[in-house]
Design a protein around this motif. Sequence first.
Motif, short mmCIF file in Angstrom:
data_model
loop_
_atom_site.label_atom_id
_atom_site.label_comp_id
_atom_site.label_asym_id
_atom_site.label_seq_id
_atom_site.Cartn_x
_atom_site.Cartn_y
_atom_site.Cartn_z
N THR A 37 29.78 -5.54 29.67
CA THR A 37 30.23 -6.13 28.42
C THR A 37 31.56 -6.81 28.67
O THR A 37 32.48 -6.20 29.21
CB THR A 37 30.41 -5.04 27.34
N ASP A 38 31.66 -8.10 28.29
CA ASP A 38 32.92 -8.81 28.52
C ASP A 38 33.87 -8.72 27.34
O ASP A 38 35.06 -8.96 27.49
CB ASP A 38 32.66 -10.28 28.88
N ALA A 39 33.36 -8.35 26.17
CA ALA A 39 34.22 -8.22 24.99
C ALA A 39 33.52 -7.38 23.94
O ALA A 39 32.29 -7.33 23.88
CB ALA A 39 34.55 -9.59 24.42
N ILE A 40 34.32 -6.72 23.12
CA ILE A 40 33.80 -5.99 21.97
C ILE A 40 34.48 -6.58 20.74
O ILE A 40 35.70 -6.53 20.61
CB ILE A 40 34.10 -4.48 22.06
N TYR A 41 33.68 -7.18 19.87
CA TYR A 41 34.19 -7.77 18.64
C TYR A 41 33.76 -6.90 17.47
O TYR A 41 32.59 -6.53 17.38
CB TYR A 41 33.65 -9.19 18.45
N GLN A 62 34.38 -16.21 7.56
CA GLN A 62 35.31 -16.70 8.60
C GLN A 62 35.39 -15.72 9.76
O GLN A 62 35.40 -16.14 10.92
CB GLN A 62 36.70 -16.93 8.00
N GLN A 63 35.46 -14.44 9.46
CA GLN A 63 35.52 -13.44 10.53
C GLN A 63 34.24 -13.41 11.35
O GLN A 63 34.28 -13.32 12.58
CB GLN A 63 35.84 -12.07 9.95
N ALA A 64 33.10 -13.51 10.69
CA ALA A 64 31.82 -13.53 11.41
C ALA A 64 31.72 -14.78 12.26
O ALA A 64 31.26 -14.73 13.40
CB ALA A 64 30.65 -13.46 10.42
N ALA A 65 32.15 -15.91 11.73
CA ALA A 65 32.11 -17.17 12.49
C ALA A 65 33.01 -17.09 13.72
O ALA A 65 32.64 -17.57 14.80
CB ALA A 65 32.52 -18.33 11.60
N THR A 66 34.18 -16.50 13.59
CA THR A 66 35.09 -16.35 14.73
C THR A 66 34.47 -15.48 15.81
O THR A 66 34.54 -15.79 17.00
CB THR A 66 36.43 -15.75 14.27
N MET A 67 33.84 -14.38 15.39
CA MET A 67 33.16 -13.51 16.35
C MET A 67 32.08 -14.28 17.10
O MET A 67 32.00 -14.23 18.33
CB MET A 67 32.50 -12.32 15.64
N LEU A 68 31.26 -15.00 16.36
CA LEU A 68 30.14 -15.73 16.97
C LEU A 68 30.63 -16.87 17.86
O LEU A 68 30.03 -17.15 18.89
CB LEU A 68 29.22 -16.26 15.88
N LEU A 101 22.78 -20.92 12.19
CA LEU A 101 23.50 -22.15 12.54
C LEU A 101 24.41 -21.94 13.74
O LEU A 101 24.51 -22.79 14.62
CB LEU A 101 24.30 -22.67 11.34
N SER A 102 25.07 -20.80 13.79
CA SER A 102 25.96 -20.52 14.90
C SER A 102 25.18 -20.44 16.21
O SER A 102 25.60 -20.98 17.24
CB SER A 102 26.70 -19.22 14.66
N LEU A 103 24.04 -19.77 16.18
CA LEU A 103 23.22 -19.65 17.39
C LEU A 103 22.64 -21.00 17.79
O LEU A 103 22.49 -21.28 18.98
CB LEU A 103 22.12 -18.62 17.18
#
Length: 106
Positions: A37-41, A62-68, A101-103
């Motif tokens: 795992t390279d990061a845990i969000y 906004q928080q979900a978009a930043t994570m994605l 949309l993010s994917l």
Amino acid sequence: GPNSSGKSVYAKQVGLIVYLAHIGSYVPATAALIGLTDAIYTRIATLESASVMQSTMTIDLQQAATMLRNATNRSLLLLDEFGKVMYTLSYTITLALTLTLSLALT
């Protein structure tokens, strides 16, 4: 799932166990297969404030978009209590569209 069924505790436990495994610490399991795992969000809960002129839904999105936006295929994303204040079908559809949309953009 229903309220007080342990969803939040389970999500936090998964994040902690992955972190412990990556630092070489004890993992409370008989056996565990945990990939790199390279990061845990995490996005566990939205804190409301009168000083922030945004709705809870806007902050959640906004928080979900930043994570994605920052996640890779090796990232662990823990999303809990998304839309807790305004839990409706339209809110769930908004999250699904955001994820789709993010994917599609990656």
